[in-house]
Write a protein that holds these residues in place. Structure first.
Motif, PDB file in Angstrom:
ATOM      1  N   SER A 140       0.846  -1.204   0.000  1.00  0.00           N
ATOM      2  CA  SER A 140       0.000   0.000   0.000  1.00  0.00           C
ATOM      3  C   SER A 140       0.873   1.242   0.000  1.00  0.00           C
ATOM      4  O   SER A 140       1.911   1.279   0.673  1.00  0.00           O
ATOM      5  CB  SER A 140      -0.869   0.029   1.261  1.00  0.00           C
ATOM      6  OG  SER A 140      -1.702  -1.099   1.303  1.00  0.00           O
ATOM      7  N   ARG A 146       1.484   5.059   1.282  1.00  0.00           N
ATOM      8  CA  ARG A 146       1.159   5.710   2.545  1.00  0.00           C
ATOM      9  C   ARG A 146       0.011   6.678   2.306  1.00  0.00           C
ATOM     10  O   ARG A 146      -0.034   7.367   1.272  1.00  0.00           O
ATOM     11  CB  ARG A 146       2.378   6.462   3.091  1.00  0.00           C
ATOM     12  CG  ARG A 146       3.606   5.554   3.227  1.00  0.00           C
ATOM     13  CD  ARG A 146       4.431   5.933   4.408  1.00  0.00           C
ATOM     14  NE  ARG A 146       3.686   5.879   5.644  1.00  0.00           N
ATOM     15  CZ  ARG A 146       3.549   4.786   6.405  1.00  0.00           C
ATOM     16  NH1 ARG A 146       4.117   3.659   6.045  1.00  0.00           N
ATOM     17  NH2 ARG A 146       2.863   4.835   7.514  1.00  0.00           N
ATOM     18  N   GLY A 204      -4.098  -0.901   2.901  1.00  0.00           N
ATOM     19  CA  GLY A 204      -3.697  -0.548   4.265  1.00  0.00           C
ATOM     20  C   GLY A 204      -3.346  -1.717   5.160  1.00  0.00           C
ATOM     21  O   GLY A 204      -2.677  -1.537   6.165  1.00  0.00           O
ATOM     22  N   LEU A 217       0.167  -1.985   6.065  1.00  0.00           N
ATOM     23  CA  LEU A 217       0.767  -0.843   6.759  1.00  0.00           C
ATOM     24  C   LEU A 217       0.717  -1.010   8.276  1.00  0.00           C
ATOM     25  O   LEU A 217       1.484  -0.380   9.002  1.00  0.00           O
ATOM     26  CB  LEU A 217       0.061   0.469   6.366  1.00  0.00           C
ATOM     27  CG  LEU A 217       0.170   0.897   4.897  1.00  0.00           C
ATOM     28  CD1 LEU A 217      -0.676   2.141   4.640  1.00  0.00           C
ATOM     29  CD2 LEU A 217       1.618   1.161   4.506  1.00  0.00           C
ATOM     30  N   GLU A 221      -1.469   0.015  10.444  1.00  0.00           N
ATOM     31  CA  GLU A 221      -1.776   1.251  11.173  1.00  0.00           C
ATOM     32  C   GLU A 221      -3.259   1.397  11.464  1.00  0.00           C
ATOM     33  O   GLU A 221      -3.741   2.483  11.790  1.00  0.00           O
ATOM     34  CB  GLU A 221      -1.308   2.465  10.347  1.00  0.00           C
ATOM     35  CG  GLU A 221       0.194   2.542  10.223  1.00  0.00           C
ATOM     36  CD  GLU A 221       0.649   3.654   9.281  1.00  0.00           C
ATOM     37  OE1 GLU A 221      -0.197   4.409   8.779  1.00  0.00           O
ATOM     38  OE2 GLU A 221       1.870   3.738   9.073  1.00  0.00           O
TER      39      GLU A 221
END
Ligand code: SF4
Length: 445
Positions: free
Chosen positions: A174, A176, A206, A209, A211
């Motif tokens: 992905s 950012r 995502g 990631l 997050e």
């Protein structure tokens, strides 16, 4: 000044890669030409999803021999998904020795360096780095000044048994969120009105990631960007089309009511063999949920016939699903054996004439449904973003509804970029016809 020409095959991701190639080449001082004979650099951006696309590339490479003989200084490069497969890249090097450069999707960001290397080499330069990482800051020269593709995720982790994409595009990576939002803001500042968020499976955006920020969050953030009027996305994997995503679409004003949700088959047995990770019942429930939550949504799909082991009964399940969903449109195709995929070695390969019989029946029925749905649009009012003048009638302007249907209406090229309300007066298989409702202002502009 040197000229370049890029010939692209395949999907939107490839089209966007070509925009990046253009951006890098123009930074190197090349300018684009539409005439192959005028080109000093010819790049072929390939696709390997279907055999027909590969055969077109081989046909083109064969025809280029004469051009190269006439113009020995011409640099010919072949890149993209097809040449990410090492055996194919080596085959091209052997079979078409006048090709100067063969590179895969993993080498795209190093294109200027690769071209410089090929220009100084007597031998075909073969680049074979794996598609890994995410490279920001590559300039893109886009065709339209109105609509832009914005990749959000590269690669795919799904491993559908017929598909070669994970092998040639790598694992999911992905971008950012900050980089994506910055790019969309810059597009808005340049006057772009519509963005399409791209990925092999945007719904899994995502995950890598770590997050706790997913595609639904990205849509909500993109929706707040001033100047952008429309947000689209493709492609969606049905399994990852979550309730959270549906809520985000419902809550955001700019995300358009068109969803491309490939089903591939209506038979549970075949879906399992394809490793799609959902059943027909799950898929039908998903479509019902979307239609309930987002009234008027247009749904399109990819549908395959002739997967190994597909019986006539399995095919009838697909026809039945098409009948139940009533897609606005569908990309229909026959299964092709792709080297390096599990389905290549599966028993029960369907004979070509049987595949033809099935695809013809599917296309016929889907075309009837698409036509019926377009005819049903008569009398409705749609918001249309005008894209330009019709190629066949200069008195007609063409644009798309939020549901992604093409509409032609009286107007001129100068209207491009205007968002208007249009009353639909008729529909055919491929487009709608309408009249602008004068004096009605779009709330979003
Ligand atoms: S989801 Fe399946 S069909 Fe789509 S790119 Fe990934 S592996 Fe291929």
């Amino acid at each position: 000044m040197k000229n370049y020409r890029i010939i692209t095959f395949g999907c939107q991701m490839n089209e966007h890669d070509a925009e990046k190639m253009r951006g890098m080449l123009e930074q190197m001082g090349y300018s684009e030409t539409g005439d192959m004979e005028e080109a000093d650099l010819l790049l072929i951006n390939t696709c390997c999803v279907r055999e027909t696309a590969e055969n077109k590339v081989y046909g083109l490479l064969g025809r280029l021999r004469k051009l190269k003989e006439k113009k020995p200084g011409l640099i010919i490069g072949v890149g993209g998904c097809m040449t990410q497969v090492e055996e194919t890249a080596r085959h091209i090097k052997r079979r078409y020795p006048y090709v100067n450069l063969v590179f895969g999707t993993g080498g795209l960001h190093r294109l200027p360096e690769l071209i410089a290397g090929a220009a100084g080499s007597r031998e075909t330069v073969l680049d074979h780095c794996r598609p890994e990482g995410v490279f920001e800051g590559i300039p893109a020269k886009r065709e339209s000044g109105l609509k832009a593709w914005v990749p959000v995720i590269y690669g795919c982790d799904n491993f559908c048994t017929y598909c070669i994409v994970p092998r040639v595009r790598g694992r999911e990576r992905s971008r950012r969120p900050g980089d994506i939002i910055r790019e969309i803001k810059e597009l808005a500042e340049k006057g772009y009105k519509e963005v399409t968020l791209l990925g092999q499976n945007v719904n899994s955006y995502g995950r890598d990631l770590g997050e706790n920020y997913g595609f639904a969050d990205l849509l909500r953030d993109a929706d707040r960007i001033e100047g952008i009027e429309r947000i689209r996305f493709m492609t969606s994997h049905p399994r990852d089309f979550t309730d959270r995503l549906i809520s985000a679409i419902k809550d955001t004003a700019k995300v358009c009511e068109h969803f491309h949700i490939p089903v591939q088959s209506g038979s549970n047995r075949i879906l399992k063999a394809m490793n799609r990770g959902y059943s027909r019942e799950y898929y039908l429930d998903l479509i019902e949920k979307i239609r309930k939550e987002i009234p008027g949504a247009a749904i399109t799909s990819d549908i395959m016939v002739g997967f190994p082991g597909e019986t006539w009964e399995d095919f009838l399940d697909t026809m039945d699903l098409v009948e139940r969903v009533r897609y606005d449109a569908a990309f229909t195709f026959v299964y092709n054996r792709r080297r390096g995929t599990p389905a290549e070695r599966m028993p029960g390969q369907v004979p070509e004439e049987e595949k033809t019989r099935r695809i013809e029946a599917l296309i016929k029925r889907q075309n009837e449904i698409s036509l019926e749905k377009n005819v049903e649009e008569a009398g409705k009012v749609h918001q249309v973003l005008i894209e330009g003048v019709s190629r066949t009638n200069r008195d007609l302007a063409g644009g798309r509804t939020r549901t992604n249907k093409m509409v032609f209406l009286p107007g001129r090229g100068e209207d491009a970029g205007k968002t208007v309300y249009v009353k639909i007066v008729g529909g055919s298989l491929t487009h709608l016809e309408g009249e602008e409702l004068n004096g009605v202002k779009c709330p979003c502009v």
